[in-house]
Motif scaffolding. Structure first.
Motif, short mmCIF file in Angstrom:
data_model
loop_
_atom_site.label_atom_id
_atom_site.label_comp_id
_atom_site.label_asym_id
_atom_site.label_seq_id
_atom_site.Cartn_x
_atom_site.Cartn_y
_atom_site.Cartn_z
N ARG A 1 103.27 -0.63 -54.78
CA ARG A 1 102.76 -1.12 -56.07
C ARG A 1 102.83 -2.64 -56.18
NH1 ARG A 1 99.91 -0.41 -60.69
NH2 ARG A 1 101.05 -0.60 -62.62
N GLU A 2 103.95 -3.21 -55.76
CA GLU A 2 104.14 -4.65 -55.87
C GLU A 2 103.11 -5.40 -55.03
OE1 GLU A 2 107.66 -7.92 -55.03
OE2 GLU A 2 108.22 -5.87 -55.57
N ALA A 3 102.85 -4.91 -53.82
CA ALA A 3 101.87 -5.57 -52.94
C ALA A 3 100.46 -5.49 -53.54
CB ALA A 3 101.89 -4.92 -51.56
N TYR A 4 100.10 -4.32 -54.12
CA TYR A 4 98.78 -4.18 -54.75
C TYR A 4 98.63 -5.15 -55.92
CZ TYR A 4 97.58 0.17 -52.25
OH TYR A 4 97.25 1.11 -51.29
N LEU A 5 99.64 -5.22 -56.76
CA LEU A 5 99.57 -6.09 -57.93
C LEU A 5 99.52 -7.56 -57.54
CD1 LEU A 5 101.99 -4.24 -60.39
CD2 LEU A 5 99.48 -4.32 -60.47
N ALA A 6 100.23 -7.93 -56.48
CA ALA A 6 100.20 -9.32 -56.01
C ALA A 6 98.80 -9.68 -55.49
CB ALA A 6 101.25 -9.52 -54.92
N ALA A 7 98.19 -8.75 -54.77
CA ALA A 7 96.83 -8.99 -54.25
C ALA A 7 95.84 -9.12 -55.40
CB ALA A 7 96.42 -7.85 -53.31
N TYR A 8 95.99 -8.28 -56.41
CA TYR A 8 95.12 -8.34 -57.58
C TYR A 8 95.30 -9.65 -58.33
CZ TYR A 8 93.12 -7.01 -62.14
OH TYR A 8 92.40 -6.97 -63.30
N ALA A 9 96.54 -10.11 -58.45
CA ALA A 9 96.80 -11.38 -59.13
C ALA A 9 96.14 -12.55 -58.40
CB ALA A 9 98.31 -11.60 -59.25
N ARG A 10 96.20 -12.53 -57.06
CA ARG A 10 95.53 -13.59 -56.28
C ARG A 10 94.03 -13.55 -56.50
NH1 ARG A 10 99.29 -11.98 -52.34
NH2 ARG A 10 97.72 -10.72 -51.26
N TRP A 11 93.47 -12.34 -56.53
CA TRP A 11 92.02 -12.18 -56.74
C TRP A 11 91.62 -12.72 -58.11
CZ3 TRP A 11 88.89 -9.62 -60.22
CH2 TRP A 11 87.56 -9.40 -59.85
N LYS A 12 92.40 -12.39 -59.14
CA LYS A 12 92.08 -12.88 -60.49
C LYS A 12 92.20 -14.41 -60.57
CE LYS A 12 94.72 -10.32 -63.19
NZ LYS A 12 95.28 -9.81 -64.47
N GLU A 13 93.18 -14.95 -59.90
CA GLU A 13 93.34 -16.40 -59.88
C GLU A 13 92.13 -17.07 -59.22
OE1 GLU A 13 96.55 -19.78 -58.25
OE2 GLU A 13 96.93 -17.65 -57.97
N THR A 14 91.64 -16.47 -58.15
CA THR A 14 90.44 -16.99 -57.48
C THR A 14 89.24 -16.89 -58.40
OG1 THR A 14 91.33 -16.32 -55.33
CG2 THR A 14 88.97 -16.77 -55.46
#
Length: 495
Positions: A476-489
């Motif tokens: 879960r943590e890895a998925y949410l971190a990837a999603y946060a990077r995507w939203k930041e981009t």
């Protein structure tokens, strides 16, 4: 033997299904044409189809399923109709089309909707229509009024594609509240036809057909249609719903918090809201769900992402052209969650409603030539599609929707384990996959409208659950971190 007949009028074909009313099983299905139906585009941004072509396709599909099943016209207890949303069909007093239908993907009416939204005001439109008038049916009719005045003056009734098929079956013009809401003709605050918008456009209320309940005997098959189709005159037409509300019905999604999703060329997340509400920025659309009434609100909140399966198909054609889709999914799984920092924005299929109609295009970010391979690109594409879904689902959450379970058909992007696991992992929702389609759902809706089933739970008791995907808490943590990077981009691109 009692059968239920369902039609699904799409822009690529018309599908018909015959369902055994007693055991809920589909006994035959067919669609026409076998190649995609033509869409006429006289000018850029236009999209039209001949309404009578839908009738011909429905007739051919019906002939095939009746022959395949051995059913007779007398065996059909009720008929249901699903249809492509937001189209405009104009008929004269002889109930014949005055022009080709302006279908859902035609964008000519955008300026008419935007002008109405500006001049009437966002508060008036959103609090009454729950949407901007946008590019929906009412705005398309305003275009006809201004650009084809002679034709406009001969209009007797306006209707949606499903209303037209029902008209051909019965000889009677009528519509539903759910249908009117998707065309921007329904005022949720006043619980009646949106007179203020009709007055703004100068459209007479007489153009609106009689309103019938979604689940009811709306009309019956006429003698003429019965003779042409081999059906029994008097067979009741008892259900009608737009394709996305009907897809939700097909997946037994009726109550607040329940979600239906599709991920074909474009992707849709459709959730049920138990109170009248809207997104102030109109990034998602709100319509009356098939079981809505003023005393017991059931609103369908629709998130549409244009660049879904089309991105995956583009990757297949241009990056993994030497392998099939299953191999492509296996390749993507070789890259880690988050694709080692590669982000893809899946917005290369036109302006995106969820981005307030911005056309950002598809873009790829973070590629390092020394460590990234095509596995990272393919994974980043599927993750980008999932992240765009979750971005829209956050908006739905702000409207009060608590998304804990997603119902979907096991098709298109939902065939990919990586796609499914990522969606569950980021959203935290359980995904349930089913075997169903729109025409089967329309047939079961007809059974509800005819009183053969007492409620939706009985109608869909035999709905086959194929697979359940639970969110993986370990990742879960890895998925949410990837999603946060995507939203930041994404935020950086939009600034």
């Amino acid at each position: 033997m009692r059968y239920l007949l369902g039609f699904d009028v799409g822009s690529s074909s018309v599908k018909a299904s015959l369902v055994n009313a007693d055991n809920g099983k589909c006994v035959a299905s067919a669609f026409f044409p076998e190649k995609e139906a033509p869409i006429m585009a006289v000018k850029a941004g236009w999209a039209e189809q001949e309404p009578d072509s839908w009738w011909q396709y429905a007739k051919l599909a019906l002939q095939k399923i009746m022959a395949e099943s051995g059913a007779k016209g007398n065996d059909i207890a009720a008929i249901g109709i699903s249809y492509q949303m937001h189209g405009l069909v104009c008929v004269g007093r002889d109930l014949k089309p005055l022009r080709p239908a302006i279908i859902w993907c035609d964008s000519r009416a955008v300026p008419y909707g935007e002008k109405a939204f500006s001049e009437l005001g966002s508060e008036q439109c959103l609090s009454h229509l729950l949407n901007s008038p946008g590019n929906f049916t009412a705005a398309k009719l305003a275009w006809v009024k201004e650009n084809e005045p002679d034709l406009y003056n001969n209009i007797y009734k306006v209707m949606l594609p499903g209303d037209y098929l029902a008209l051909r079956l019965s000889g009677v013009a009528n519509t539903t509240v759910s249908g009117l809401s998707e065309g921007m003709f329904w005022d949720f605050k006043e619980n009646r036809v949106a007179q203020f918008l009709l007055d703004y456009y100068g459209i007479p209320a007489s153009f609106i057909p009689d309103i019938v309940p979604t689940f009811s005997e709306q009309s019956v098959v006429s003698e003429a249609a019965a003779a042409e189709l081999g059906l029994k005159a008097g067979t009741p037409i008892t259900y009608r719903g737009g394709d996305q509300p009907n897809n939700a019905l097909s997946l037994n999604v009726f109550e607040p918090g329940e979600i239906a999703a599709t991920a074909g060329t474009s992707g849709v997340v459709y959730g049920v809201l138990g109170e009248v509400g809207y997104d102030p920025k109109s990034r998602v659309n709100t319509f009356a769900h098939v079981n809505h009434d003023a005393a017991n609100p059931r609103l369908g909140v629709l998130l549409c992402i244009n660049g879904t399966g089309i991105l995956n198909a583009w990757m297949h054609r241009n990056v993994t052209f030497d392998m099939g889709y299953a191999e492509m999914n296996d390749l993507a799984a070789q890259a880690p969650i988050g694709s080692d920092g590669v982000c893809i924005m899946p917005f290369g299929n036109g302006a995106e409603r969820v981005l307030q109609n911005k056309e950002l295009g598809c873009s790829i970010h973070g590629v390092n030539f020394n460590k990234h391979s095509r596995a990272h690109l393919v994974r980043a594409a599927q993750e980008g599609i999932v992240f765009s879904f979750c971005y829209g689902m956050e908006i739905m959450g702000q409207m009060g929707m608590d998304i804990k379970k997603i119902h979907a058909g096991k098709a298109n992007m939902f065939l990919s384990p990586l796609f499914r696991n990522t969606l569950a992992g980021v959203s935290g929702a359980t995904i349930e996959l089913y075997e169903t389609d729109g025409s089967v759902g329309a047939a079961k809706g007809a059974g509800m409208g005819a009183g053969i089933y007492k409620d939706h739970n009985e109608a869909f008791a035999t709905l086959e659950k194929l697979q359940v995907i639970e969110p993986c808490q370990q990742d879960r943590e890895a998925y949410l971190a990837a999603y946060a990077r995507w939203k930041e981009t994404l935020n950086g691109i939009q600034c």
